[in-house]
Design an enzyme around this catalytic site. Structure first.
Site, PDB file in Angstrom:
ATOM      1  N   ASP A   1      25.981 -41.539  87.889  1.00  0.00           N
ATOM      2  CA  ASP A   1      25.649 -40.113  87.777  1.00  0.00           C
ATOM      3  C   ASP A   1      26.731 -39.241  88.422  1.00  0.00           C
ATOM      4  O   ASP A   1      26.748 -38.029  88.218  1.00  0.00           O
ATOM      5  CB  ASP A   1      24.297 -39.821  88.450  1.00  0.00           C
ATOM      6  CG  ASP A   1      23.170 -39.583  87.455  1.00  0.00           C
ATOM      7  OD1 ASP A   1      23.470 -39.371  86.269  1.00  0.00           O
ATOM      8  OD2 ASP A   1      22.004 -39.599  87.874  1.00  0.00           O
TER       9      ASP A   1
ATOM     10  N   GLN B 161      16.545 -40.996  89.139  1.00  0.00           N
ATOM     11  CA  GLN B 161      16.217 -39.775  88.408  1.00  0.00           C
ATOM     12  C   GLN B 161      15.810 -38.667  89.379  1.00  0.00           C
ATOM     13  O   GLN B 161      14.959 -38.867  90.240  1.00  0.00           O
ATOM     14  CB  GLN B 161      15.088 -40.056  87.403  1.00  0.00           C
ATOM     15  CG  GLN B 161      14.738 -38.886  86.509  1.00  0.00           C
ATOM     16  CD  GLN B 161      15.860 -38.499  85.548  1.00  0.00           C
ATOM     17  OE1 GLN B 161      16.624 -39.352  85.085  1.00  0.00           O
ATOM     18  NE2 GLN B 161      15.982 -37.221  85.248  1.00  0.00           N
TER      19      GLN B 161
ATOM     20  N   LYS C 199      16.973 -42.488  78.199  1.00  0.00           N
ATOM     21  CA  LYS C 199      18.142 -43.214  78.715  1.00  0.00           C
ATOM     22  C   LYS C 199      17.952 -44.728  78.571  1.00  0.00           C
ATOM     23  O   LYS C 199      18.878 -45.432  78.130  1.00  0.00           O
ATOM     24  CB  LYS C 199      18.369 -42.861  80.186  1.00  0.00           C
ATOM     25  CG  LYS C 199      18.796 -41.416  80.389  1.00  0.00           C
ATOM     26  CD  LYS C 199      18.789 -41.055  81.867  1.00  0.00           C
ATOM     27  CE  LYS C 199      19.013 -39.565  82.055  1.00  0.00           C
ATOM     28  NZ  LYS C 199      18.979 -39.183  83.469  1.00  0.00           N
TER      29      LYS C 199
END
Ligand code: BQF
Length: 296
Positions: free
Chosen positions: A122, A99, A55
């Protein structure tokens, strides 16, 4: 029957990547700040490390301002919440990604809820999950959004189709089902969410025009569970032993690809299917956030 068409997630993700690069160039040209993404990694889960580096790398290639914050597994909840507060207040940051999974001593839901919903690229904050469920615009989780985009760009007819989503997670299965059933592009399907307690699962899958597999079990979907001509979207990423592979293992999806491609009309490969789309949608969500933060 002819073999299934392969849905080229890697290629479609590369196209989106180019679109994002062009949009960033345009932002620079009109004097806007480039999109800024902060990725927070706690602990040293090898898969998480690999995902985070993909990412961060893709963001840099797209011309984003990208910040990676690595902390040890011993990080406390308070320390992590303090990092998030700082990023919420940082005007150069438009997207904050923590994450997952987090170490067991940290409550993931509390951390997600601490992210400002307008930086939650997200799409996991309860505000954004709620918006999706009632059809309001907001950030949509990257993997379901990537599936939607694959269906759109591969010109899959979803309207009126019967879609079965295997898996009910908040991160993939549930939001994927919501997108498929909502009005509009890659929507208007009749959707069923199936899971480990579903009765006659194989029969149900066999009725699906669109089958989304997100259960996390290698080769769970066998050829006999697929309707001839169905579109099969494989979200799984499972490492299995393979004596013939260089490092003794390889990555497979939730679908038995070799069997499925003889029966399905179209199918996503693993790797190179949904995975690259997840990362492409992260870039798009971050771009969207940067544009929303500087609309004028
Ligand atoms: C590919 C993820 C499970 C749990 C947490 C490209 C990725 C994966 C595969 C990737 C994933 C999966 C990500 C491929 C991000 C997708 O070529 O097939 C990219 O980087 N992903 C994650 O950040 O967390 C996860 C899956």
């Amino acid at each position: 029957m002819a073999e299934a068409g392969i849905i080229d997630g890697k290629g479609i993700a590369a196209d989106i990547h180019k679109e994002v690069i062009a949009a960033v160039a345009e932002m620079k040209a009109v004097g806007k700040r480039v999109p800024g993404l902060a990725v927070v990694l706690v602990g040293d889960n090898p898969a998480s490390k690999a995902y985070v580096s993909t990412k961060t790398k893709r963001c840099a290639e797209a011309g984003f301002h990208s910040m990676q914050i690595d902390r040890p597994a011993s990080t406390t909840r308070e320390e992590l919440l303090e990092i998030i507060r700082g990023l919420n207040a940082d005007p150069s940051i438009h997207g904050i990604l923590v994450q997952l999974p987090l170490p067991a001593h940290i409550d993931e839901q509390e951390v997600i809820a601490a992210i400002s919903p307008d930086k939650d690229v997200d799409g996991f904050h309860p505000i954004n999950a709620g918006k999706l469920s009632i059809g309001l615009p907001g950030f949509v989780p990257c993997t379901p959004l990537g599936i939607q985009e694959l269906l759109i760009r591969h010109k899959v007819r979803t309207s009126g189709a019967f879609a079965v989503v295997l898996g009910r997670s908040n991160l993939v299965g549930r939001p994927a089902a919501q997108l498929l059933s909502q009005k509009g592009p890659a929507g208007d399907a009749t959707v069923c969410i199936a899971h480990s307690r579903t009765r006659d699962l194989a029969d149900l899958c066999r009725r699906a025009d669109i089958l989304v597999a997100a259960i996390g079990k290698a080769h769970f979907v066998t050829g006999d569970m697929i309707k001839p001509g169905a579109v099969v979207i494989d979200v799984g990423i499972n490492r299995i032993d393979d004596a013939s592979a260089k490092n003794g293992s390889r990555i497979v999806g939730d679908v038995d690809f070799e069997a499925a491609k003889k029966i399905a009309g179209a199918i996503t490969p693993v790797p190179g299917g949904v995975g690259p789309m997840t990362v492409a949608m992260l870039l798009r969500n971050t771009l969207q956030s940067a544009l929303q933060h500087q609309a004028k």
